[in-house]
Design a protein around this motif. Structure first.
Motif, short mmCIF file in Angstrom:
data_model
loop_
_atom_site.label_atom_id
_atom_site.label_comp_id
_atom_site.label_asym_id
_atom_site.label_seq_id
_atom_site.Cartn_x
_atom_site.Cartn_y
_atom_site.Cartn_z
N PHE A 1 0.84 -1.20 0.00
CA PHE A 1 0.00 0.00 0.00
C PHE A 1 0.88 1.26 0.00
CE2 PHE A 1 -2.65 3.36 1.74
CZ PHE A 1 -3.89 3.11 1.16
N GLY A 2 0.52 2.24 -0.82
CA GLY A 2 1.24 3.52 -0.83
C GLY A 2 2.49 3.53 -1.69
N CYS A 3 2.58 2.62 -2.64
CA CYS A 3 3.77 2.61 -3.50
C CYS A 3 3.75 3.81 -4.44
CB CYS A 3 3.88 1.30 -4.28
SG CYS A 3 2.49 0.95 -5.35
N GLY A 4 4.92 4.13 -5.00
CA GLY A 4 5.00 5.23 -5.96
C GLY A 4 5.66 6.45 -5.37
N SER A 5 5.02 7.57 -5.55
CA SER A 5 5.58 8.88 -5.23
C SER A 5 5.83 9.06 -3.73
CB SER A 5 4.61 9.94 -5.76
OG SER A 5 4.60 11.07 -4.94
N SER A 6 6.71 10.02 -3.41
CA SER A 6 7.04 10.31 -2.01
C SER A 6 6.05 11.27 -1.37
CB SER A 6 8.43 10.94 -1.95
OG SER A 6 8.41 12.22 -2.57
N ARG A 7 5.06 11.70 -2.11
CA ARG A 7 4.17 12.78 -1.67
C ARG A 7 3.54 12.49 -0.30
NH1 ARG A 7 0.24 11.59 -6.73
NH2 ARG A 7 2.32 11.80 -7.63
N GLU A 8 3.81 13.39 0.65
CA GLU A 8 3.18 13.27 1.96
C GLU A 8 1.72 13.71 1.87
OE1 GLU A 8 6.06 13.83 5.02
OE2 GLU A 8 4.59 14.77 6.33
N HIS A 9 1.37 14.26 0.70
CA HIS A 9 -0.02 14.60 0.45
C HIS A 9 -0.92 13.38 0.59
CE1 HIS A 9 2.59 17.48 -1.51
NE2 HIS A 9 1.61 18.36 -1.55
N ALA A 10 -0.36 12.17 0.42
CA ALA A 10 -1.17 10.95 0.55
C ALA A 10 -1.65 10.78 2.00
CB ALA A 10 -0.40 9.74 0.04
N PRO A 11 -0.73 10.73 2.99
CA PRO A 11 -1.23 10.70 4.37
C PRO A 11 -2.05 11.95 4.74
CG PRO A 11 1.17 10.40 4.33
CD PRO A 11 0.71 10.48 2.92
N TRP A 12 -1.65 13.11 4.22
CA TRP A 12 -2.43 14.32 4.55
C TRP A 12 -3.87 14.21 4.05
CZ3 TRP A 12 1.88 17.94 2.24
CH2 TRP A 12 2.96 17.99 3.13
N ALA A 13 -4.03 13.67 2.83
CA ALA A 13 -5.38 13.54 2.28
C ALA A 13 -6.21 12.59 3.14
CB ALA A 13 -5.32 13.03 0.84
N LEU A 14 -5.56 11.57 3.72
CA LEU A 14 -6.26 10.69 4.67
C LEU A 14 -6.59 11.46 5.94
CD1 LEU A 14 -3.94 7.54 4.34
CD2 LEU A 14 -6.25 7.75 3.42
N GLU A 15 -5.59 12.16 6.46
CA GLU A 15 -5.72 12.87 7.74
C GLU A 15 -6.86 13.90 7.71
OE1 GLU A 15 -2.26 15.23 8.58
OE2 GLU A 15 -2.57 15.19 10.75
#
Lengths: 428, 174
Positions: free
Chosen positions: B66-80
């Motif tokens: 889960f979460g492979c690919g880009s380093s974007r912390e926007h992924a956890p932020w979008a969850l948060e």
């Protein structure tokens, strides 16, 4: 007991071991771009901690959307630009003098064997081509790196990859790395450093080694690493000639980062490439590949040559040799984004840009742009792109678009043919 | 510490990448809150509609990588910003996992057999997750069943969750 390159670099940089299996490393370089850095800068300001640990170790570029395409991206550029000026960061590359981060920073000689490098960008693993430990991180790690000059990592495990045989003409580093990812899978190297060895790597130019290491993360790898050798020294010589009495002396110094013969690896993968054909991705994951021969004739709407994987001069030269004197097929369009201003300038001086323009390519300024569906060549729903970039995720280059990852030679041949096609260099 | 209790969203696929969690075109946003309506909008799984299914969920369970690919912390932020502070999966891509802990969020790895069992017993929900952070144990309730699953996370990661993230931890220590 022998050590891997990553183990040697960790030992030389560790400043704390807060827990078993975690090492906090001193950083030699913190690279920054305008997509992941501004939120870190804003957070530091909000905390009253708007400081940098060492301005000379920060290297900063505007590359993802260059020049700005709207108010949001203009603001990102402004936050980064103002910050670089405020902290007197000398190595800040604004539009006009910029380039895709993983192309311009090596070009400027910023990476040396044995260095630790982080950046808020997953393809930071590219810089391992110089025998460095270079890892992509998120904005929080970047923020701490900027403020404190440290980053925490799990003690590295290393996957040794040995590339043997001899590449056929028309088969390139891009084909090798796609074949490797297909062999080990998209999480085949998760939490591991990939150490590349073997005669094929020894024969690769630094540009080809960067292409190889660039995609280590597509197999989950923390960093790709190539052993420093005379080719590394030759590439770096303009930047290090004042530090060493001779190239041999530089090599002797850098060789200490080479993995020991008895190093303990977490696994070894051998890839024999003598029979390898040009390959391409077919699905939405980088480990789904077929040979270009099998996929010949597949319709394509756009060809894209550029990115941190394959936008360097060597890549443009390979593509231009195939395009020269021909026109792209009118059924598609073709975009060329030289990776840096220096690549653009050299391609202009050597006549490559004219070759591409005469063939009907749209030549853009250096930028990451289309690779991640930001600008300069975004796909429409249902469109297909043959691209020299590194990710074929669903919608990566535009919502509903499909990406086939290929080498620059295959991309060029595809542009001329109007559909997926092998380059004439490949006679297999 | 953040909240790790709530309704579970089932995403039954491996290799869900960060472009699917939050597409790159939203990386031009300078504020986390702007990401909120776009979480998982490009994710294609049969029967999944992001607008409908993300609503009122506080936890996600998925498969491998889960979460492979880009380093974007926007992924956890979008969850948060959607109130989701915990993801459970067989394993995670390194950068995504670190980004979660760096934000004081939880990326919990469970063996494939446990993940299978959760999908078989509780999917597609509704199911509710409660977490005993001190005991490293999570409880799932739903479909007339209640089951407990023990997990383990690294001591460092656990301390980041307790500290509320890596910036505070590092600023004090280094």
């Amino acid at each position: 007991m022998g050590k891997t390159t990553a183990q040697k670099i960790f030992e030389a940089h560790v400043v704390d071991r807060p827990f078993e299996d975690v090492q906090v490393l001193k950083l030699d370089r913190v690279f920054c771009h305008e997509i992941t850095t501004p939120i870190a800068i804003n957070d530091l300001i909000a905390r009253g901690r708007d400081k940098v640990f060492d301005a000379s170790k920060l290297k900063v570029v505007i590359d993802h959307v260059s020049p700005a395409k709207d108010s949001n991206t203009a603001l990102q550029g402004k936050i980064l630009r103002d910050w670089a000026r405020r902290h007197n960061i000398k190595d800040f590359f604004d539009i006009g003098a910029n380039g895709v981060c993983h192309a311009i920073f090596p070009e400027k000689g910023f990476v040396r064997p044995g260095f630790t490098v982080i950046m808020g960008d997953s393809h930071t693993c590219t810089h391992g081509a110089f025998g460095a430990f270079a890892a992509g991180v998120g904005t929080t790690d970047l923020e701490v790196g900027i403020l404190k000059g440290v980053c925490a990592f799990r003690t590295p495990k290393t996957l040794r990859v040995i590339i043997t045989g001899r590449l056929q003409p028309g088969v390139f580093a891009k084909d090798v790395i796609l074949a490797l990812i297909a062999k080990i899978g998209v999480n085949g190297a998760t939490d591991k450093v990939i150490e590349f060895h073997g005669p094929v790597i020894d024969g690769f130019s630094m540009e080809s080694r960067m292409t190889l290491c660039n995609m280590a993360v597509e197999a989950g790898g923390t960093s790709g690493i190539c052993m420093p050798d005379m080719r590394t020294v030759d590439y770096l010589w303009p930047f290090i000639s004042g530090e060493f009495s001779s190239k041999e002396a530089a090599l002797a110094e850098y060789s200490r980062w080479e993995a020991d013969p008895g190093a303990l690896y977490d696994g070894t993968v051998e890839l024999e490439v003598s029979q390898l054909e040009p390959v391409m991705t077919i699905g939405y994951k980088p480990d789904q590949i077929k040979t270009v021969r099998e996929m010949k004739g597949t319709p394509v709407d756009q060809v894209y040559i550029g990115s941190c994987t394959n936008g360097r001069y060597e890549d443009l030269k390979e593509a231009a040799a195939i395009v020269k004197g021909k026109r792209i097929n009118p059924s598609l369009r073709a975009v060329l984004a030289p990776a840096t201003s220096a690549v653009f300038q050299k391609a202009l001086d050597e006549g490559l840009i004219k070759t591409f323009l005469d063939a009907g390519f749209c030549v853009t300024n250096p930028t990451c742009g289309a690779c991640l569906g930001m600008s300069n060549g975004v796909l429409a729903e249902g469109e297909v792109c043959a691209s020299t970039s590194n990710r074929n995720f669903n919608g990566r280059m535009g919502k509903g678009g499909m990406v086939h990852l290929v080498s620059p030679a295959t991309a060029a041949a595809t542009a001329i043919a109007g559909h997926i096609e092998n380059s004439p260099l490949f006679q297999g | 510490m953040k909240n790790f209790t709530g309704n579970l969203l089932f995403l039954d696929r491996s290799d869900i990448n960060t472009d699917e969690i939050i597409p790159a075109k939203y990386l031009t946003e300078n504020f986390k809150e702007a990401l909120r309506p776009h979480l998982l909008e490009d994710l294609k799984i049969a029967g999944f509609e992001s607008g409908r299914d993300v609503k009122d969920k506080q936890a996600i369970i998925s498969r491998a990588n889960f979460g492979c690919g880009s380093s974007r912390e926007h992924a956890p932020w979008a969850l948060e910003v959607n109130g989701i502070n915990i993801v459970i999966a067989e394993n995670f891509a390194r950068i995504f996992r670190q980004n979660m802990f760096n934000c004081g969020m939880l990326a919990v790895e469970l063996p494939a057999a446990d993940i299978n069992d959760i999908f078989l017993t509780f999917a597609p929900g509704p199911a509710r997750l409660t977490l005993d952070f001190a005991a490293d144990c999570l409880t799932l309730q739903g479909a007339g069943a209640e089951k407990k699953y023990a997990y383990s996370i690294a001591a460092f990661d656990k301390s980041l969750v307790e500290a509320g993230g890596w910036v505070d931890y590092a600023d004090k220590k280094y």
